[in-house]
Structure formats: structure tokens, C-alpha cells
Design an enzyme around this catalytic site. Structure first.
Site, PDB file in Angstrom:
ATOM      1  N   CYS A 107      42.115  34.421  33.721  1.00 24.35           N
ATOM      2  CA  CYS A 107      42.851  35.582  34.246  1.00 24.35           C
ATOM      3  C   CYS A 107      44.038  35.103  35.076  1.00 24.35           C
ATOM      4  O   CYS A 107      45.171  35.573  34.903  1.00 24.35           O
ATOM      5  CB  CYS A 107      41.909  36.452  35.085  1.00 24.35           C
ATOM      6  SG  CYS A 107      42.636  38.016  35.631  1.00 24.35           S
ATOM      7  N   CYS A 108      43.804  34.142  35.984  1.00 24.85           N
ATOM      8  CA  CYS A 108      44.889  33.586  36.799  1.00 24.85           C
ATOM      9  C   CYS A 108      45.907  32.876  35.916  1.00 24.85           C
ATOM     10  O   CYS A 108      47.113  32.935  36.176  1.00 24.85           O
ATOM     11  CB  CYS A 108      44.344  32.599  37.835  1.00 24.85           C
ATOM     12  SG  CYS A 108      43.731  33.376  39.340  1.00 24.85           S
ATOM     13  N   CYS A 189      44.915  39.209  44.824  1.00 24.18           N
ATOM     14  CA  CYS A 189      44.635  40.394  44.005  1.00 24.18           C
ATOM     15  C   CYS A 189      43.423  41.135  44.579  1.00 24.18           C
ATOM     16  O   CYS A 189      42.469  40.511  45.067  1.00 24.18           O
ATOM     17  CB  CYS A 189      44.332  39.979  42.580  1.00 24.18           C
ATOM     18  SG  CYS A 189      45.696  39.197  41.737  1.00 24.18           S
ATOM     19  N   CYS A 192      39.748  40.178  43.693  1.00 22.07           N
ATOM     20  CA  CYS A 192      39.326  38.824  44.075  1.00 22.07           C
ATOM     21  C   CYS A 192      39.545  38.529  45.551  1.00 22.07           C
ATOM     22  O   CYS A 192      39.551  37.369  45.968  1.00 22.07           O
ATOM     23  CB  CYS A 192      40.077  37.794  43.236  1.00 22.07           C
ATOM     24  SG  CYS A 192      39.798  37.986  41.473  1.00 22.07           S
ATOM     25  N   CYS A 213      44.552  29.570  42.496  1.00 26.22           N
ATOM     26  CA  CYS A 213      44.867  30.362  41.306  1.00 26.22           C
ATOM     27  C   CYS A 213      45.320  29.493  40.158  1.00 26.22           C
ATOM     28  O   CYS A 213      45.345  29.919  39.013  1.00 26.22           O
ATOM     29  CB  CYS A 213      45.944  31.385  41.631  1.00 26.22           C
ATOM     30  SG  CYS A 213      47.526  30.656  42.092  1.00 26.22           S
TER      31      CYS A 213
HETATM   32  S1  SF4 Z   1      43.329  36.481  41.543  1.00 24.86           S
HETATM   33 FE1  SF4 Z   1      41.742  37.555  40.350  1.00 24.86          FE
HETATM   34  S2  SF4 Z   1      42.718  39.396  39.472  1.00 24.86           S
HETATM   35 FE2  SF4 Z   1      44.356  38.017  40.244  1.00 24.86          FE
HETATM   36  S3  SF4 Z   1      45.002  36.898  38.461  1.00 24.86           S
HETATM   37 FE3  SF4 Z   1      43.437  35.644  39.481  1.00 24.86          FE
HETATM   38  S4  SF4 Z   1      41.417  36.226  38.624  1.00 24.86           S
HETATM   39 FE4  SF4 Z   1      42.977  37.758  37.987  1.00 24.86          FE
END
Ligand code: SF4
Length: 221
Positions: A107-108, A189, A192, A213
Site C-alpha cells: 500500500c505504501c 494516513c 495507520c 513507509c
Molecule cells: S500509511 Fe497506511 S494507508 Fe498510508 S499508504 Fe501506507 S499502508 Fe497505505
């Protein structure tokens, strides 16, 4: 640290950035627009010619987006918000949940690392505000790191401490992220980030092994 010492350090950073710009370098800054980002954003605002990139993952607190816009206007910054090339509909894991719940590293990668890599590859100098006192990982970073593609990473705040940041913040009457008043210390985010008062980055990816991240992990020797 005395006020003149702090200002001398600040001036040194502005002079360094000015030299890069005067040399015709393409200089960019990545910023998460937290309260602790403000001293570096303030310094960059004194040095015209730097584009600031905000990684708009689509998962930020609304307060962060409002704060980004407020700071952009107040400091007269040139800010560009970056978005992932992958739609949210395509960011679903094998169990049918959004990636932050199933594979936060990926996701990151999709929402932060990949968009910033495109910018970094087209830049000469990539500035970020990481500090040694933020985490074990960051303790090992160097002020300048030349990447394999030739882009130089510049970490001007590396030896600044939390009290120095707070001191500079107060001296220059810089604005604060609205979630500070609710006890948040490090804000990323929304899915998280946990509100853990007194813990710098302890509320990020709470309960997971993850601490970064991905924007800064390739820099550790
Ligand atoms: S901090 Fe969490 S929601 Fe944001 S990009 Fe990374 S995994 Fe995704």
C-alpha cells in the site's frame, strides 16, 4: 542551544539550498505536512526554486489536507500533490480488503514510494526532513546520500532535535497541525495512525512490525 546558534544552523540550510538552485539543480522536497515539518518548510520558503511534493495517498485525515493548504498559502510555497497511478479499486488484497489492512508495505509502495520515485528520478536534489532522534532506523542516515540514479538525497534536519524543532516553531510563530491538540504526535494516513500521546512515531502502523513507509528505508547502510 541558543537562539543565534539555531538561526545560524537555519541560515546554513537556506544557503545550501540556494547554492543548489543557483547551480541550476532541480531541487524538490517531500513533506508530510505535520507540525514538525514546519521549520523545514519555513526554510524552503526562504529559498525560491524548490517544489514541495505532498504524497496524497487518499487516506489522510481531512485536517492534514486543510493544514497543507493553510501552510501552502501562509508560506507561499510551490506545492504539488502526488497521487498513485493505481486506482483504489485496484488496491485490494487477496482477502478482499483494501491493501493497508492486508499488505501495508505494498500500500505504501503504490501510494507513496512509486509516485515519489518518478519525481526523484527527474530531480537532482531530493530534500526531506528526517531526523536522527525520530527512530533507530533514522539514526543511521547520513546528511547527503547519492542514489544509484545520481539523485542526491539531502537531510538538512538530521541533527535537529525535537526541542530545537519546537524552539524554532515558537520563535517563528509557525502554525500547528490541528490534530496536535488532540494528542497526536506523528500523523500519517488515518488508517495507520493511532493517537499515542508522548510517543513520537509509536502511533504509526501501531501493532505492526512496520516503522517506515518506504521513502527512506533504502538509505540505511
Ligand atoms: S500509511 Fe497506511 S494507508 Fe498510508 S499508504 Fe501506507 S499502508 Fe497505505
Amino acid at each position: 542551544m541558543t537562539a543565534p546558534d539555531l538561526e545560524q544552523r537555519a541560515d546554513h540550510i537556506v544557503e545550501q539550498i540556494d547554492r543548489f538552485v543557483a547551480d541550476g539543480k532541480r531541487v524538490v522536497l517531500s513533506s508530510s505536512f505535520q507540525t514538525q515539518s514546519l521549520p523545514l518548510l519555513h526554510l524552503v520558503s526562504r529559498s525560491r526554486g524548490v517544489t514541495v511534493y505532498f504524497l496524497d495517498t487518499g487516506y489522510h485525515f481531512p485536517e492534514t489536507l486543510e493544514f497543507r493548504d493553510q501552510v501552502t498559502e501562509q508560506l507561499g510555497l510551490d506545492v504539488v500533490s502526488l497521487h498513485s497511478a493505481t486506482t483504489k479499486a485496484a488496491q485490494v488484497g487477496p482477502h478482499g480488503h483494501l491493501l493497508f489492512a492486508e499488505d501495508p508495505d505494498y500500500c505504501c509502495y503504490l501510494n507513496k514510494t512509486a509516485p515519489m520515485e518518478t519525481v526523484a528520478a527527474a530531480s537532482d536534489i531530493w530534500i526531506s526532513g528526517v531526523r536522527r532522534d525520530q527512530s533507530e532506523t533514522r539514526r543511521q542516515l547520513d546528511e547527503f546520500v547519492v542514489r544509484s540514479d545520481g539523485t542526491t538525497r539531502y537531510h538538512p534536519m538530521l541533527d535537529w532535535t525535537e526541542p530545537m524543532i519546537a524552539d524554532y516553531q515558537e520563535r517563528h510563530d509557525l502554525p500547528r497541525h490541528p490534530l496536535d491538540d488532540r494528542g497526536y504526535v506523528s500523523i500519517g494516513c488515518a488508517p495507520c495512525t493511532r493517537n499515542i500521546p508522548g510517543s513520537d512515531r509509536g502511533g504509526r502502523w501501531f501493532g505492526m512490525e512496520k516503522t517506515e513507509c518506504g521513502l527512506h528505508v533504502d538509505l540505511v547502510r
